[in-house]
Design a protein around this motif. Sequence first.
Motif, PDB file in Angstrom:
ATOM      1  N   GLU A 137       0.812  -1.219   0.000  1.00  0.00           N
ATOM      2  CA  GLU A 137       0.000   0.000   0.000  1.00  0.00           C
ATOM      3  C   GLU A 137       0.849   1.274   0.000  1.00  0.00           C
ATOM      4  OE1 GLU A 137      -0.883  -0.226   4.800  1.00  0.00           O
ATOM      5  OE2 GLU A 137      -2.159  -1.269   3.342  1.00  0.00           O
ATOM      6  N   LEU A 138       2.119   1.134   0.329  1.00  0.00           N
ATOM      7  CA  LEU A 138       3.017   2.296   0.289  1.00  0.00           C
ATOM      8  C   LEU A 138       3.371   2.690  -1.139  1.00  0.00           C
ATOM      9  CD1 LEU A 138       5.616   1.292   3.047  1.00  0.00           C
ATOM     10  CD2 LEU A 138       3.793   2.996   3.241  1.00  0.00           C
ATOM     11  N   ILE A 139       3.174   1.744  -2.058  1.00  0.00           N
ATOM     12  CA  ILE A 139       3.684   1.950  -3.415  1.00  0.00           C
ATOM     13  C   ILE A 139       2.580   2.510  -4.298  1.00  0.00           C
ATOM     14  CG2 ILE A 139       4.770   0.803  -5.375  1.00  0.00           C
ATOM     15  CD1 ILE A 139       5.798  -1.292  -3.316  1.00  0.00           C
ATOM     16  N   PRO A 140       2.784   3.704  -4.852  1.00  0.00           N
ATOM     17  CA  PRO A 140       1.732   4.344  -5.650  1.00  0.00           C
ATOM     18  C   PRO A 140       1.292   3.466  -6.818  1.00  0.00           C
ATOM     19  CG  PRO A 140       3.688   5.764  -5.486  1.00  0.00           C
ATOM     20  CD  PRO A 140       4.026   4.490  -4.817  1.00  0.00           C
ATOM     21  N   GLU A 141       0.000   3.523  -7.132  1.00  0.00           N
ATOM     22  CA  GLU A 141      -0.531   2.655  -8.186  1.00  0.00           C
ATOM     23  C   GLU A 141      -0.103   3.076  -9.578  1.00  0.00           C
ATOM     24  OE1 GLU A 141      -4.663   1.668  -7.902  1.00  0.00           O
ATOM     25  OE2 GLU A 141      -4.184   0.080  -6.474  1.00  0.00           O
ATOM     26  N   ARG A 142       0.457   4.294  -9.719  1.00  0.00           N
ATOM     27  CA  ARG A 142       0.935   4.670 -11.059  1.00  0.00           C
ATOM     28  C   ARG A 142       2.156   3.848 -11.465  1.00  0.00           C
ATOM     29  NH1 ARG A 142       5.436   6.915 -10.112  1.00  0.00           N
ATOM     30  NH2 ARG A 142       5.778   7.968  -8.136  1.00  0.00           N
ATOM     31  N   ARG A 155      -3.432  -4.847  -6.804  1.00  0.00           N
ATOM     32  CA  ARG A 155      -3.410  -3.455  -7.215  1.00  0.00           C
ATOM     33  C   ARG A 155      -3.789  -3.327  -8.683  1.00  0.00           C
ATOM     34  NH1 ARG A 155       1.217  -1.027  -5.483  1.00  0.00           N
ATOM     35  NH2 ARG A 155       1.573   0.093  -7.401  1.00  0.00           N
ATOM     36  N   ARG A 156      -4.068  -2.102  -9.079  1.00  0.00           N
ATOM     37  CA  ARG A 156      -4.282  -1.814 -10.489  1.00  0.00           C
ATOM     38  C   ARG A 156      -2.947  -1.744 -11.200  1.00  0.00           C
ATOM     39  NH1 ARG A 156      -9.084   1.961 -11.447  1.00  0.00           N
ATOM     40  NH2 ARG A 156     -10.411   1.394  -9.704  1.00  0.00           N
ATOM     41  N   ASN A 157      -3.010  -1.680 -12.536  1.00  0.00           N
ATOM     42  CA  ASN A 157      -1.799  -1.438 -13.302  1.00  0.00           C
ATOM     43  C   ASN A 157      -0.771  -2.533 -13.033  1.00  0.00           C
ATOM     44  OD1 ASN A 157      -0.281   0.025 -15.101  1.00  0.00           O
ATOM     45  ND2 ASN A 157       0.422   1.549 -13.620  1.00  0.00           N
ATOM     46  N   CYS A 158      -1.273  -3.741 -12.940  1.00  0.00           N
ATOM     47  CA  CYS A 158      -0.442  -4.851 -12.469  1.00  0.00           C
ATOM     48  C   CYS A 158      -0.902  -6.151 -13.111  1.00  0.00           C
ATOM     49  CB  CYS A 158      -0.596  -4.939 -10.946  1.00  0.00           C
ATOM     50  SG  CYS A 158       0.328  -6.264 -10.174  1.00  0.00           S
TER      51      CYS A 158
END
Lengths: 329, 329
Positions: A137-142, A155-158
Amino acid sequence: MAYQRKTRNLHDLAEKAGVTAATASMALRNSPRLSEAVKERIRRIAEKDGFTPRSYNRKQENAPGKRFSHLGPVLFLDNSVDETDPIGAALLAALGPMMNEYGVDFQVVNQRELAAQPETLEKFDALFFYNDPPVLELIPERIPAVQVFGWEKQRRNCDRITANDGQIVALAVEFLRKAGVERSAIFWRDDIVRIPDHPRITRFLAEMNALGIETTEFRFGKYDTDFTGRLKQYIEAGSERIGFFGFNARCGVKLCCGLDSLGLLQKYSPTNVIVCDNSVLLRDFWPNPALIDLDLPLMAKRALEMLFWRMEQPGIPEAFVLQAPRPLQ
Amino acid sequence: MAYQRKTRNLHDLAEKAGVTAATASMALRNSPRLSEAVKERIRRIAEKDGFTPRSYNRKQENAPGKRFSHLGPVLFLDNSVDETDPIGAALLAALGPMMNEYGVDFQVVNQRELAAQPETLEKFDALFFYNDPPVLELIPERIPAVQVFGWEKQRRNCDRITANDGQIVALAVEFLRKAGVERSAIFWRDDIVRIPDHPRITRFLAEMNALGIETTEFRFGKYDTDFTGRLKQYIEAGSERIGFFGFNARCGVKLCCGLDSLGLLQKYSPTNVIVCDNSVLLRDFWPNPALIDLDLPLMAKRALEMLFWRMEQPGIPEAFVLQAPRPLQ
């Protein structure tokens, strides 16, 4: 005349040039991370000695190595806390040379380091992780990511790749059926399997019981002290034609150690014990239990290429990949 | 002085050289399918005019195109019988340029031709197919293959990619929920959906009904003559706030035609109709229904690379890939 060693491999070349093998390799791959002067000097030594390693010849024809060299750096999130995770270790062992080959920078960061210094993240363009690290959760989804194993897509983008449990269970069931077992158990440690109703467990129970082979779960905890005692009890509670299925490498180690301390490894290991994951942890047990090879290097390669595609084209539809195990030898 | 047009793009180059744009492209990519003399002549014209198109510059750095050029030829099995299959057409449209780019030969063979002349197979090193063609049993399992869509994996030595129905249903449900529909139906043709309890149908019914929106299947046959009559009946049987979900492009066409002939396309199409598959078949309906884009070109690319990996390394563990749809615009 001084003895002059012939340049037969990358290490010889590195020694002559007074650089590391990695630097020599980068020079031959024309990596943008070295200065032209350094590359030129190393290349001249290689040329003088007529040294053109096979792999670089191949690369010039097909050039797969350069394909993603404009990408990176990639963060590899290491989940290990108190004990080395054999999945993480196997993935890393496969990824290292691949990253070198692709010419992409990557760095291993332990989840604890990341939790302590989240600003580390700023350096990275992509994330490679396995299982379900709590720091995600620390890692931005972008940041594009790829997940190996784990419970659910986190997560998204994954993209995500995992093992095909239906086919793993089919291999284990077939192995134990052929062994003619009359009852069996699947051994799993409850801090490793955090997926409720994990398909590897539920399907194994269902398929074995459907064959009329009474099958139960043998669940244990990381710090249980009575594992061997319970194992003894289980073995003595009925027919000795027992099938043992270890959920993964670490569960398999516990199982084999238990059988060993009961003096039963010789009796059971080669014919009645099967463990999911062909890990280095299990190769020292003798006689060897049967191992289901998940082919983690191939899984790492598929994951990596999915990550590169996502880095090149953010927003492409996500893939969920189930990889089959290798057939038993 | 005659006017001399500048060579600005591939078409200009092709015109000057008196060849097609495809030939000019092959010459610049150094395709083995052209003679050296022809390539040399075209290259000289390009060079003289200082014409080095961007994409070829990129390719020289990254060289993805040559990566698999030692493989092939690949057979693309075309399933169409009486009507063109929009899936097959979309896959082919994506594959053509890709095969060119990879430098791999491929040929389209209709399933009827193959059934009539199975010896055609001898020419091919690999098989690319979609859905569940009945002629598959004619093709020896030693030939590496990849399957797009279809019910179940049909053969060994074969990877498979299909759409992620869970996410397709989530998009459709969310779209209709936002539209505030009070009842809905999924429209499917029974000769197209030959999978019993297809997840796209069962999950849609389950999720809509769980939201309290009464939802049914609207099943029809290819040669039904009463489709529009039944549609009229359904529409008049309750609240006019209806959600319409077309199983795929062909089912969506039938649905939109039916609404159109009832004079209801204008009323329903943009807000209450959603169709799975962003096919060219549906773009002419106005106002447009919502389309779920399965990104077939990306699916084709993933399938193709899996096939190439399998051709290079026969026996590697199989992958089953679920690709997510693109989010709705």
